[in-house]
Design a protein around this motif. Sequence first.
Motif, PDB file in Angstrom:
ATOM      1  N   THR A 104       0.761  -1.221  -0.077  1.00 51.21           N
ATOM      2  CA  THR A 104      -0.007   0.001   0.083  1.00 51.21           C
ATOM      3  C   THR A 104       1.160   1.128  -0.076  1.00 51.21           C
ATOM      4  O   THR A 104       0.493   2.331  -0.710  1.00 51.21           O
ATOM      5  CB  THR A 104      -0.781  -0.098   1.258  1.00 51.21           C
ATOM      6  N   ALA A 105       1.949   1.307   0.684  1.00 52.53           N
ATOM      7  CA  ALA A 105       2.911   2.254   0.752  1.00 52.53           C
ATOM      8  C   ALA A 105       3.542   2.601  -0.677  1.00 52.53           C
ATOM      9  O   ALA A 105       3.605   3.883  -0.963  1.00 52.53           O
ATOM     10  CB  ALA A 105       4.009   2.071   1.834  1.00 52.53           C
ATOM     11  N   TYR A 106       3.877   1.620  -1.395  1.00 53.04           N
ATOM     12  CA  TYR A 106       4.347   1.896  -2.646  1.00 53.04           C
ATOM     13  C   TYR A 106       3.441   2.132  -3.682  1.00 53.04           C
ATOM     14  O   TYR A 106       3.714   3.268  -4.553  1.00 53.04           O
ATOM     15  CB  TYR A 106       4.973   0.485  -3.320  1.00 53.04           C
ATOM     16  N   GLU A 107       2.061   1.820  -3.544  1.00 54.94           N
ATOM     17  CA  GLU A 107       1.045   2.391  -4.547  1.00 54.94           C
ATOM     18  C   GLU A 107       0.718   3.604  -4.222  1.00 54.94           C
ATOM     19  O   GLU A 107       0.827   4.418  -5.025  1.00 54.94           O
ATOM     20  CB  GLU A 107      -0.297   1.410  -4.235  1.00 54.94           C
ATOM     21  N   ALA A 108       0.724   3.956  -2.964  1.00 54.10           N
ATOM     22  CA  ALA A 108       0.427   5.310  -2.696  1.00 54.10           C
ATOM     23  C   ALA A 108       1.551   6.226  -3.057  1.00 54.10           C
ATOM     24  O   ALA A 108       1.317   7.491  -3.685  1.00 54.10           O
ATOM     25  CB  ALA A 108       0.368   5.668  -1.077  1.00 54.10           C
TER      26      ALA A 108
END
Length: 842
Positions: free
Chosen positions: A520-524
Amino acid sequence: MAELLHRLGTFAAQRAWTVILAWIVILGIAVGGFLVGFKGLSSSFDVPGTASGDVLDELEASLPDFSGASGTVVFHSEDGAPLTEAQRSDISALAESAKDLPDVADVIDPFDAQQQLADQQQQIVDGRQQIEDGRAQAEAGQQQLDAARDRIAEGQAQLDAAGAQLAAVEMPEEMRAPQLAALEQQQQQLDAGNAELDAQQEQLDAGIAELDANQEKLEQGAELASYAEGIGVVSADGATALVNVSFTEPRLDLSQETKDAVVEHFESTPIDGVQTAISTDISQGVPEILGVGEAVGVVIAAIVLIVVLGSILAAAFPIVTALVGVGIGAMATLAFSGVTQMASVTPILGVMLGLAVGIDYSLFILYRHRKQMLQGAGVVESIGLANGTAGNAVVFAGATVIVALLALNITGIPFLGLMGTAGAVSVAVAVLIAISLTPALLGLAGTRLLSGKARARAALAADREPGAAPSEGRSVKPMTNLRAIITAVVATVVLLVIAIPSMSMRLGLPDGGSEAEGSTAYEAYTLTNEAFGEGANGPLLITADLPEGLDDDGVLDAQLTVARELASMDDITAVAPVAVSDDHRLTAFQVVPAEGPNSVSTENLVRDLRELPPIDGDIALGVAGQAAINIDISEGLQEVLPLYLVVVVGLSFLIMVMVFRSLLVPLIATGGFVLSLFATYGAVTAVFQWGWLADWLGVHNPGPILSFLPVILVGILFGLAMDYQLFLATGMREAYAHGAPAKLAVAQGFRAGRTVVIAAAIIMVSVFGGFIASESVMIKSMGFGLALGVLLDAIVVRMLLVPAVMHLVGRGAWWLPKWLDRIIPNVDVEGSALERRHPVHH
């Protein structure tokens, strides 16, 4: 020490179950402590006394709403179309309800913020129109005034003409008086008209001045707004929206529970057709400590042990003891997480080290014991002797590693000191287990430790007359001088070439772009990057100290002056004033850099901002924000690295002088370590910063090297390098002490120790290499650095470079000034005196 360890080994072998139960109890206590004391780990790192820390302290005092941590939740329509009204409504509802979460100060609805921005833009347009209308009215009024003045001027001219005419005609005074009175009355009326026009002109001028002032304020506001145009919360295509979450607690005090609650809140209510991603400030959790990669590493270690030791039972013991040690070390460390803030990588370092040295230290003792049994020694007798000789070397090797790790506390960086202490605890536990639990298990195993063939060999050896067994090393010949020179030169050149990339090593902390793909952090990070530009992932917070006594207009002027200065700088795409303190002494700006938080340009921008002289002579700037904090931490760590290197090398040099009773051997060992360390730095830089072999190793977004990795590598690799140096050089010293010529002693010591050192190095590389499979870039880079560092140091330095140099130095390697020889204690690390007191009986 050797005699004490001999007794301990003998006791453990004879009272095996007592020792085993004692360790089970200790493990139980550690588990109990963990269950009671574990309060969670932190994913943040702190270096006290940094420039950004000072700015945050100032914010906490004057603008507390901006001193807390913050993060973003990214919403993106899955089909790339603009978010629908229904989707916008659901996002707004989620943002509103998130305000009730613990430690949450505020949540900004992006659509409200966008509307407010649009309203402000409209206010500027309306204001300009109103001013334009006012100016038109003023112009019409001025025209009317000018027309009235013209009419009065005409009346005045007529009146003056009438007066002149009256003066020119001769007539009686009684006839002139009424006419003069009439003219005077008309003059008074004209004067009154002029006075009224003057009053109206004054009123009109005041109105125009007010319009000018309003226009100046409006244009100042419009100019400030124009600098902020690059800051957005809804993308231009309407497909992406950012919900900003700010917290009451500073980043370093924000609990994992608070962050988990925010993640749970936004992820538990999915919105149809909308992808939700949460920035690394909120979603970065504690990395998985053990996974498939570590398991594979342990399996490879087991295979190596089976090959070296010749039986599955023997191979199982080092792994069992290492796992027990890791369990105790990790649980004991985590039990204190409620007492002190503990970074998420702290227990991981303990696990890495505990596994690696735990297996190795047990192997050294077990290998010595097996060798003695094959020479016909009795089980208990051999265990005691192995513990007194190899165990003595283990204690000194472990002491070197512990010294190197505990020395991390001299850096003055709390989380690093804690990591070192936790690692030292794990190594200490590994040493204690190796010298007590390993002998106990060996005592239980008895002769079953050996395979059937090996038992037969041992029986034959036991039947031989003492001294009849061929002594190892008789057929060993020293290498030629030419071979030694070529080996030393080639090994040095290889290490120097691998070290070349280290010259361009940059330090930093991982950002969202370094997180695991699909997280989720990479996508954000990626979605924010695509929708709002790279800089949106690492905004800076700039503070400006204002002069005393400014009113609202003065503050606006000062803000505009600062904003102009900031906007004129390269690599800044947007500047927005975000707050002013109640006393008008501090104002804060959000600044969006051109590139991401880990870019070279952002790093240079932070430095340039800090080097700016006070604006207008009295407005000093401060720089904070995640990117600035990361830069401060990295610089702080870079500054302590030389001091740490000197302390660790110095202390360990003294230990080695005592162990080897030589000045040159420690110097050669240390020089070789420095070469392998910089070669490791070079390889880490090439892979994680330059991106070489990145696809093979799963590094999808090369960037700066983890800021505390160089310091950690110094501590661990130096300790482990000295382990291998100890096990090879003690054999060389033993051979030299027994009368072998210096060059032959090098070859004999190398032959005696090479098998166990190669096995130990392969095990270390396997265990550390297992961590490369981790999804966390922090753990991946630590695993890679440690695995490669051990490989280079053990194989290139200890197995090639050091023996070659010691061969060339010859007898000089063992030279020690007589005065120094008298001062330093004789630790007899190889246990020669013990062997004389307890000769092996067949």
